[in-house]
Design an enzyme around this catalytic site. Structure first.
Site, PDB file in Angstrom:
ATOM      1  N   SER A 167      73.298-115.656  78.207  1.00  0.00           N
ATOM      2  CA  SER A 167      74.427-116.306  78.859  1.00  0.00           C
ATOM      3  C   SER A 167      73.973-117.583  79.576  1.00  0.00           C
ATOM      4  CB  SER A 167      75.100-115.309  79.812  1.00  0.00           C
ATOM      5  OG  SER A 167      76.357-115.777  80.213  1.00  0.00           O
ATOM      6  N   ASP A 392      81.446-112.750  70.303  1.00  0.00           N
ATOM      7  CA  ASP A 392      81.513-113.186  71.708  1.00  0.00           C
ATOM      8  C   ASP A 392      82.286-114.493  71.787  1.00  0.00           C
ATOM      9  OD1 ASP A 392      80.952-113.713  74.427  1.00  0.00           O
ATOM     10  OD2 ASP A 392      79.128-114.794  73.876  1.00  0.00           O
ATOM     11  N   HIS A 448      78.796-110.401  73.694  1.00  0.00           N
ATOM     12  CA  HIS A 448      77.951-111.201  74.583  1.00  0.00           C
ATOM     13  C   HIS A 448      76.657-110.475  74.945  1.00  0.00           C
ATOM     14  CE1 HIS A 448      77.637-114.644  77.272  1.00  0.00           C
ATOM     15  NE2 HIS A 448      77.336-113.853  78.289  1.00  0.00           N
TER      16      HIS A 448
END
Length: 471
Positions: A167, A392, A448
């Site tokens: 991320s 994601d 994710h």
């Protein structure tokens, strides 16, 4: 004479070796304590900041296993979430009290260092309790923490080192690597970034295509977007001044971020049902937002300012990533017996998966990290893996694929499927394209948090990366 020398040597080890007080002797929630050693404590970095770490030694030959640093993103989210819900040796259960061993833990083949960064995240804290920071300061403090790790654990100073994260770790990891590669005392071998934010522009532009190709926008909105945001076949969904384009992008934003879809995994349910973006619960303001990327930057700035204004009226503000359930981890880590076992400072705040204060006061300095990647690749000795769960929407695979292509490295292996063993059968893990010292890899059907969604595939990918095996 010999006893005096021995005492002096022990004293030296006491200063530079891992403090005995950091070793986790008994971890609550486990039916059986682990066979490997683990440590939890603090690294003291610049400006009286104290970064909490949790280090788990490799289950297989720790003396010769690589040291792998892991950073979660946010900015402002805790790496203990990665440990307890993704690829740590034990995973927290729904009751928030018990842990179960993870058969696909990354510490089966690596010494894993989980760092809560920056100060204000998780159990990390600053003496002055001020948590405004930026990308440059964070990369320096992460570097200082890594240096202190090797003072605490000098027996690992010659081991291979890998920097990994996900991320907003897409910013943390390459900016940290840029510092580490200049330090010959650290045996850096490579980096791996999962669903990373590599470029705001490419992430935003690709997200609109991703949403359309996955059937979220519909024909009329897609036609309107092409008419208002595109010219001569080139579309700008990132910084377009056309008011009609802005209007259409606002509609995209509402669909992706506020319609109740799980932005971290398009095809997964939203735990607890469709949430409000912000709500008041027990007198606490709860914001459900990561803030990693926004399509309309004027809109996002206005939203952030609005949240800061509203937050000033509340004593407590909580940042919860939407469509995730952090209740078990929060309950477990705030258990006083667990905090005692982890040697948590009484100055630390209660643990939360993400810090609203850090996130809302974070100054983002890098809009992309192309320079850092080119510097790493230009050294011709570091291996780089960029991997993405392909469903994601927070940091979508298409944007990272475009980013990798923009680095213009020489192709070694054309895009193809990669295979892993799932029980007694072989399965397609996703797709991979390999360049000189660089690979871009997708994990099919994952969101994710790849190790949470596809633990077997994630472990196969990770082990091949570390052992230099073909994907």
């Amino acid at each position: 004479m010999y006893s005096v020398v021995a005492c002096l040597l022990l004293g030296t080890l006491g200063v530079f070796g891992a403090p005995d007080s950091h070793e986790i002797k008994f971890l609550p929630g486990l039916q059986k304590q682990p066979s490997f050693r683990q440590y939890s404590g603090y690294f003291d970095v610049a400006d009286n900041k104290h970064l909490h770490y949790w280090f788990v030694e490799s289950q297989k030959d720790p003396a010769n296993s690589p040291v792998v640093l892991w950073l979660n993103g946010g900015p402002g989210c805790s790496s203990l979430d990665g440990l307890l819900t993704e690829h740590g040796p034990f995973l927290v259960q729904d009751d928030g009290m018990t842990l179960q061993y993870n058969p696909y833990s990354w510490n089966k083949i690596a010494n894993m260092l989980y760092l809560e960064s920056p100060a204000g995240v998780g159990f990390s804290y600053s003496d002055d309790q001020k948590y405004t920071t930026n990308d440059t300061e964070v990369s320096m403090n992460n570097y200082l923490a890594l240096k202190q790790f090797f003072k605490f654990f000098p027996e690992y100073s010659k081991n291979d080192v890998y920097l990994t994260g996900e991320s907003y770790g897409g910013i943390y990891i390459p900016t940290l690597a840029e510092r580490v590669m200049e330090d010959s005392s650290i045996n850096l071998k490579g980096i791996a970034v999962g669903n990373g934010l590599s470029s705001y522009e490419l992430n935003d532009n690709s997200l609109v295509y991703f949403a359309n190709y996955h059937g979220l926008l519909g024909t009329s909105l897609w036609t309107a977007l092409q008419g208002s945001c595109c010219k001569d076949g080139v579309c700008d969904f990132y910084n377009n001044q056309n008011p009609n384009c802005t209007k259409n992008l606002n509609e995209v934003q509402l669909i992706v971020y506020q319609s109740g879809l799980n932005i971290y995994n398009l095809y997964a349910d939203c735990p607890g049902g469709v949430p409000d973006r912000a709500s008041i619960e027990n007198g606490q303001l709860v914001i459900r937002d990561f803030g990693n990327s926004f399509i309309n930057h004027e809109w996002s700035t206005a939203w952030t300012q609005k949240v800061r204004g509203v937050a000033s009226f509340f004593k407590s503000v909580k940042l919860d990533p939407p469509c995730t359930n952090s209740t078990p981890s929060t309950k477990y880590l705030n258990n006083p017996y667990v905090k005692s076992a982890l040697h948590i400072s009484p100055k630390a705040l209660d643990w939360q998966v993400c810090s609203a204060e850090v996130n809302l006061n974070y100054n983002r300095l890098y809009m992309d990290v192309k320079k850092q990647y080119l510097k790493l690749l230009g050294a011709l000795k570091y291996r780089v893996l960029i991997y993405n769960g392909d469903v994601d929407m927070a940091c979508n695979f298409l944007g990272d694929e475009w980013f990798v292509e923009s680095l213009q490295q020489e192709v070694q292996v054309k895009r193809r499927t990669w295979i892993y063993n799932n029980g007694e059968s072989q399965q397609v893990g996703g797709f991979v394209k390999e360049f000189s010292n660089l690979a871009f890899l997708t994990v099919k059907g994952s969101g994710h948090m790849v190790p949470s969604d596809k633990p077997i595939a994630a472990y196969a990918m990770f082990s091949r990366f570390l052992t230099k095996q073909p994907y």
